[in-house]
Design an enzyme around this catalytic site. Sequence first.
Site, PDB file in Angstrom:
ATOM      1  CE  LYS A  25       0.546 -40.712  73.895  1.00  0.00           C
ATOM      2  NZ  LYS A  25       0.855 -40.508  75.325  1.00  0.00           N
ATOM      3  CB  ALA A  71      -1.543 -44.242  80.142  1.00  0.00           C
ATOM      4  N   GLY A  72      -0.231 -45.832  82.738  1.00  0.00           N
ATOM      5  CA  GLY A  72      -0.627 -46.640  83.880  1.00  0.00           C
ATOM      6  C   GLY A  72       0.381 -47.654  84.361  1.00  0.00           C
TER       7      GLY A  72
END
Length: 265
Positions: free
Chosen positions: A106, A193-194
């Site tokens: 990643k 993410a988020g």
Amino acid sequence: MLDSPLIIAGKTFQSRLMTGTGKYRSVEEMQQSIIASGCQIVTVAVRRVQTKAPGHENLAEALDWTKIWMLPNTAGCQTAEEAIRVARLGREMAKLLGQEDNNFVKLEVIPDAKYLLPDPIGTLEAAEQLVKEGFAVLPYINADPMLAKRLEEVGCATVMPLASPIGSGQGLKTTANIQIIIENAGVPVVVDAGIGSPSEAAQAMEMGADALLINSAIALSQNPAAMAQAMNMATYAGRLAYLAGRMPIKNYASASSPLEGTITS
């Protein structure tokens, strides 16, 4: 309804939820949460393992790597050069844990300390080099459709657009751009993410995302194992809804029961 498996760089996965190993209050909570999530891919910050950062001291022994595919990540790298070096270390780490054929990484290149937004230029530079070295690159990016397409063209195995700043729990703030990325991608799109709640996870999957990567929303919840299970169910529900195809949205009401044959006075 039968679903096809998630395929990344020729490797097949049944779960479409990926999780992480950071931010948990204890190793035990991390272990329980990963099991409850049903995930098959777990991200590991190479630098944190190398430096034996809190929570990562015994990570190699804490998880069963015969059942979980390690996704080493280059968290903490601010330049392409740093990320390439750490990716190489991650590949060796995976081999030491018995995953000889694991070339996954990643890719994170993040020079921005306040908002933790990825550097698009550094990410592309690092991706090009790592692909040449035989890595299956999963790049973490802003929700930029043009960058996503360019990364796909240089050989990345997926693209991983952010829904909102990492660890913020703000939910899906980049929906329009993620939708464009999904419509044009020829590789799996992993929303990363988020995401802060199961409803947001389901919404991302309903849009047509191929998978999700969720860490903070699980690790920082009051009951991580329960939240991990909820995220697992939401990911599956969202995927099933996407395959089923939602009803069209109308500007007017439509009766559920037909008017024919109704009793009149």
